[in-house]
Design a protein around this motif. Structure first.
Motif, short mmCIF file in Angstrom:
data_model
loop_
_atom_site.label_atom_id
_atom_site.label_comp_id
_atom_site.label_asym_id
_atom_site.label_seq_id
_atom_site.Cartn_x
_atom_site.Cartn_y
_atom_site.Cartn_z
N UNK A 208 0.77 -1.20 -0.19
CA UNK A 208 0.23 -0.03 -0.12
C UNK A 208 0.93 1.13 0.00
N UNK A 209 1.84 1.19 0.53
CA UNK A 209 2.68 2.53 0.83
C UNK A 209 3.48 2.86 -0.63
N UNK A 210 3.43 1.78 -1.70
CA UNK A 210 3.88 2.31 -3.04
C UNK A 210 2.89 3.23 -3.79
N UNK B 48 0.92 16.40 1.64
CA UNK B 48 0.43 15.35 0.93
C UNK B 48 1.12 16.16 -0.49
N UNK B 49 1.97 16.89 -0.74
CA UNK B 49 2.06 17.45 -2.04
C UNK B 49 3.60 16.75 -2.42
N UNK B 50 4.26 16.16 -1.72
CA UNK B 50 5.39 15.49 -2.10
C UNK B 50 5.19 14.30 -3.04
N UNK B 51 6.06 13.98 -3.88
CA UNK B 51 5.98 12.85 -4.90
C UNK B 51 6.75 12.02 -4.65
N UNK B 52 6.36 10.74 -4.06
CA UNK B 52 6.94 9.66 -3.64
C UNK B 52 7.99 9.09 -4.47
N UNK C 17 8.13 4.15 3.52
CA UNK C 17 6.95 3.47 3.73
C UNK C 17 6.97 2.02 4.20
N UNK C 18 8.07 1.34 3.46
CA UNK C 18 8.10 0.02 3.78
C UNK C 18 8.89 -0.24 5.20
N UNK C 19 10.01 0.68 5.28
CA UNK C 19 10.78 0.57 6.55
C UNK C 19 9.89 0.77 7.79
#
Length: 427
Positions: A85-87, A197-201, A358-360
């Motif tokens: 989900x964090x992807x 929430x404006x940062x591009x992951x 997100x994974x960590x």
């Protein structure tokens, strides 16, 4: 200049540094958003543990079932977030929706319980399971945001957030009924509402991400450079955090044995306000220290300052019958502070290694959430071996003391305080 004048001059310089540091932290709009956003989550967490608006009936099996349900939902959510989900680009939208869903469930469960349509245990299980699963999205989202910060800013904002959270917890804990439930329900949506929430992951990070860009621009047909870079980042991340996380897991087992024992009536209970107040004092002192010595305060040193606090609590519980409640409170304060330090540590390690935050945070929080079930398993095993009542806690504490000391002395190479390494140039 006399000694008194010198002392006053030194104290004045310290106060000036502290005032300047705090003004920098709280005068920046972005910093304030980060502080109050994370503080809203930690306030929710403290209320959920120490002063929940919904309380299951009785102790014993009811406490065990509630712990298993909430822990299992937590672990499942964190693993799903870490793996998949964090992807998603829409992860922060999912987290906001999850926080609103948690608020609805809390208010609905409280309403049904107050109307007598469901018993307290069923309402508590419903809200514990759903809200814990939803809260996982919120803290991972904040972990992703904090992992983008530089070391000193990350540490100071996290410490300030926890100070605000403990004060807010004391305020909410003093309320009752629908007011308490309403304030509790608003905390997660408020936290996600403040989360940027404006940062591009998908923007590559430094370190490992640079290797990924170089590999992609080399024109190679295979992805071996990218795979090699990811593996190197993961190894660097694990080498930075595994010792601290191992000690953290051991402390977690001890703390949850005490919490479960207190909830089941096996040992002296301790009020959450005491834990929150003591945690505030510890965090406030560290926040002041971080303003004076910006480069010294780091998770590499701070967790070792918490170690004596936890060990004192263990000895109070194990050695003095009349001080078990105080010892349990001291241990809980140490573990509560340790939780924040691990958050800072993982965020810093993500930034330095380039590992996907997100994974960590998903895997790290899954391990932490599994600790209550380990504590239940230990208590059940000791019960089968003949340990009954308060003796269960005592036996686990004695074993934990030995394990914690062994881990710190062996795996940390004996440098418990690292005084010779307290260099302001070291971040």
């Amino acid at each position: 200049m006399s000694s008194d004048q010198t002392a006053k001059h030194g104290l004045g310089r310290v106060c000036q540094k502290v005032g300047h540091g705090l003004s920098l932290i709280f005068s920046d709009k972005t910093s304030v958003i980060y502080i109050f956003g994370l503080a809203a989550f930690y306030t929710w967490n403290l209320v959920d543990i120490f002063a929940p608006p919904l309380v299951g009936s009785g102790g014993g099996p009811a406490v065990e079932v509630s712990t298993i349900v909430s822990s299992a939902c937590n672990v499942g959510s964190y693993i799903a977030i870490a793996v998949l989900l964090s992807r998603f680009r829409s992860f922060f939208a999912l987290a906001l929706a999850a926080s609103v869903g948690a608020a609805v469930v809390v208010l609905g469960a409280w309403g049904l319980w107050s109307a007598g349509l469901v018993d307290s245990q069923a309402a508590s299980l419903a809200y514990k399971g759903v809200t814990r699963a939803c809260a996982a999205f919120v803290i991972v989202a904040w972990g992703m945001r904090f992992s983008e910060l530089e070391g000193s800013a990350l540490t100071q904002r996290a410490l300030a957030a926890f100070c605000v959270a403990t004060l807010a917890f004391l305020v909410i804990g003093a309320t009752r009924g629908f007011l308490q439930c309403g304030l509790f329900a608003l905390l997660l949506p408020l936290s996600m509402g403040l989360c940027p929430r404006d940062a591009d992951e998908d923007i590559p990070r430094e370190g490992t991400s640079r290797l990924l860009r170089d590999g992609a621009s080399s024109g190679c047909g295979d992805d071996l450079p990218a795979v090699s870079a990811r593996r190197a980042g993961v190894r660097r991340f694990l080498s930075s955090v595994w010792r601290v996380l191992l000690v953290f897991m051991l402390f977690g087992i001890v703390t949850w044995v005490m919490i479960l024992g207190a909830q089941a009536g096996l040992s002296a209970a301790f009020p959450g306000s005491v834990v929150a107040g003591a945690s505030f004092l510890v965090m406030a002192c560290l926040l002041v220290a971080s303003c004076v010595f910006k480069g010294i305060i780091s998770y590499r040193y701070v967790y070792k300052l918490v170690l004596p606090l936890v060990m004192v609590g263990l000895l109070l519980v194990a050695a003095f019958e009349g001080f078990r409640g105080m010892g349990a409170a001291v241990v809980s304060v140490g573990f509560t502070c340790f939780d924040l330090f691990c958050f800072v540590m993982v965020a810093t390690a993500c930034r330095q290694s380039g590992v996907r935050a997100g994974a960590a945070f998903g895997w790290y929080r899954a391990l932490e959430s599994f600790v209550p079930m380990v504590a239940l398993g230990l208590m059940a095993a000791l019960g089968q071996l003949g340990a009954r009542g308060g003796n269960t806690t005592l036996y686990v504490l004695v074993a934990a003391c030995v394990l914690v000391l062994a881990v710190v002395l062996v795996f940390d190479r004996g440098n418990i305080m690292e005084r010779s390494y307290l260099n302001p140039a070291v971040n």
